[in-house]
Design an enzyme around this catalytic site. Structure first.
Site, mmCIF file in Angstrom:
data_model
loop_
_atom_site.group_PDB
_atom_site.id
_atom_site.type_symbol
_atom_site.label_atom_id
_atom_site.label_comp_id
_atom_site.label_asym_id
_atom_site.label_seq_id
_atom_site.Cartn_x
_atom_site.Cartn_y
_atom_site.Cartn_z
ATOM 1 N N LYS A 216 1.012 -1.251 -0.045
ATOM 2 C CA LYS A 216 0.022 -0.008 -0.083
ATOM 3 C C LYS A 216 1.073 1.222 -0.099
ATOM 4 C CE LYS A 216 -4.508 -1.942 1.075
ATOM 5 N NZ LYS A 216 -5.393 -2.260 2.096
ATOM 6 N N ARG A 252 -3.224 -10.414 4.554
ATOM 7 C CA ARG A 252 -3.679 -10.185 3.051
ATOM 8 C C ARG A 252 -2.586 -9.494 2.179
ATOM 9 N NH1 ARG A 252 -6.152 -7.039 -0.495
ATOM 10 N NH2 ARG A 252 -7.650 -7.887 -2.054
HETATM 11 N N1 HH2 Z 1 -7.361 -3.921 0.734
HETATM 12 C C1 HH2 Z 1 -7.525 -4.033 -0.783
HETATM 13 C C2 HH2 Z 1 -8.714 -4.718 -1.250
HETATM 14 N N2 HH2 Z 1 -9.581 -5.435 -0.310
HETATM 15 N N3 HH2 Z 1 -9.879 -6.293 1.790
HETATM 16 C C3 HH2 Z 1 -9.520 -6.384 3.032
HETATM 17 N N4 HH2 Z 1 -10.479 -7.177 3.914
HETATM 18 N N5 HH2 Z 1 -8.483 -5.741 3.653
HETATM 19 C C4 HH2 Z 1 -7.797 -4.832 2.866
HETATM 20 O O1 HH2 Z 1 -6.943 -4.330 3.393
HETATM 21 C C5 HH2 Z 1 -8.078 -4.715 1.420
HETATM 22 C C6 HH2 Z 1 -9.128 -5.621 1.015
HETATM 23 C C7 HH2 Z 1 -6.756 -3.185 -1.738
HETATM 24 O O2 HH2 Z 1 -5.652 -3.882 -2.259
HETATM 25 P P1 HH2 Z 1 -5.416 -4.440 -3.696
HETATM 26 O O3 HH2 Z 1 -6.634 -5.668 -3.579
HETATM 27 O O4 HH2 Z 1 -4.369 -4.984 -3.969
HETATM 28 O O5 HH2 Z 1 -6.015 -3.437 -4.591
HETATM 29 P P2 HH2 Z 1 -7.283 -3.108 -5.290
HETATM 30 O O6 HH2 Z 1 -8.424 -2.556 -4.524
HETATM 31 O O7 HH2 Z 1 -6.905 -1.851 -6.279
HETATM 32 O O8 HH2 Z 1 -7.620 -4.202 -6.213
#
Ligand code: HH2
Length: 273
Positions: A216, A252
């Site tokens: 992040k 995660r």
């Molecule tokens: N962060 C993201 C997405 N889903 N779910 C939970 N429970 N906790 C988190 O911190 C979280 C999440 C964002 O990360 P990422 O999936 O890599 O990116 P994007 O939302 O741009 O797909």
């Protein structure tokens, strides 16, 4: 007999992230093709991930939402190819969750904590699946526009307590639920650091806590790059280990092997006595 989240994912467990999206901040476009996403998921399981979180909608700051049809089109072939793997569905849509659960998903990861689609709570309640309730201030499109709290830890804790009560009131067993402070979701760098430093106060709610700090932007920013849109693996691993030390159970992450190894070492230190 419904399996508790603790039985499904003992502490510490690593959740590998596979974003079947063109625009995720962390791996945008890399796994939009189903075969690439499936191969990534299998590789993460080989590296020690306890579960794979499959998502078809980016929630990065500024992201626009996607239609139901498009989200289903992205995730369905990936889910279908992993029928026996432990899979979590990262969605706020009841219909996507329904399809994923029918395909064998064992956890619903809802970044709106059951505030998005009014039908999602019923879909989870009618299943045996586990549920992750995450804190977010506002919505992805605008959440990083000057977020403010009285005390970020108390505010997030009160929110998660209220969402936990809501979820159990609609019939989702408490033993199936984990909580997530939502690192980066309507939070400044200082807010994220405060939440991580005082994570024990969230852990005190009595449910397993999931932390998603991997890659992040706050990690890049606290290392001095004010324009960073992502952060390095090394800083993410450090945060995961310190969050574990403060009681976090689930992590995660995008870089599975590094986190599995670091958390195995941290766990060995914790249980040595
Ligand atoms: N962060 C993201 C997405 N889903 N779910 C939970 N429970 N906790 C988190 O911190 C979280 C999440 C964002 O990360 P990422 O999936 O890599 O990116 P994007 O939302 O741009 O797909």
């Amino acid at each position: 007999m419904k399996e508790s989240i603790h039985e499904l994912l003992p502490r510490p467990s690593v959740m590998g992230v596979v974003n079947v999206t063109p625009d995720s901040f962390s791996d945008g476009g890399a796994f939009l093709h189903p075969q690439a996403a499936i191969a990534e998921a299998r590789g993460m399981l080989d590296e020690g991930a306890a579960i794979i979180d499959i998502g078809g909608e980016s929630t990065r700051p500024g992201a626009e939402s996607v239609s139901l049809d498009e989200e289903l089109r992205r995730v369905e072939p990936v889910l279908a190819a992993l029928p026996d793997a432990p899979v979590s569905i990262d969605t706020s849509k009841a219909e996507v969750a329904r399809v994923a659960l029918a395909a064998g998903a064992v956890l619903v990861n809802d970044v709106t904590a059951l505030r998005g689609d009014p039908e999602l709570a019923g879909v989870v309640a009618d299943s045996d699946a586990c549920l992750c309730l995450m804190h977010m201030l506002g919505e992805p499109r605008t959440m990083q526009d000057d977020p403010r709290y009285d005390d970020v830890v108390s505010d997030v804790k009160a929110f998660l307590e209220e969402r936990l009560e809501f979820a159990t009131a609609v019939g989702i067993g408490e033993e199936r639920i984990c909580l997530d402070p939502g690192i980066g979701f309507g939070k400044t760098v200082a807010h994220n650091l405060e939440l991580l430093a005082r994570l024990d106060e969230i852990v005190a709610l009595g449910r397993p806590v999931l932390v998603g700090a991997s890659r992040k932007r706050f990690l890049g920013r606290l290392l001095g790059d004010d324009e960073a849109l992502t952060g390095p693996v090394s800083a993410g691993v450090a945060v995961a280990v310190l969050a574990y030390e403060r009681g976090a159970s689930l992590f995660r992450v995008h870089d599975v092997r590094e986190h599995v190894e670091a958390l195995a070492a941290a766990h060995a230190l914790e249980v040595r006595a």
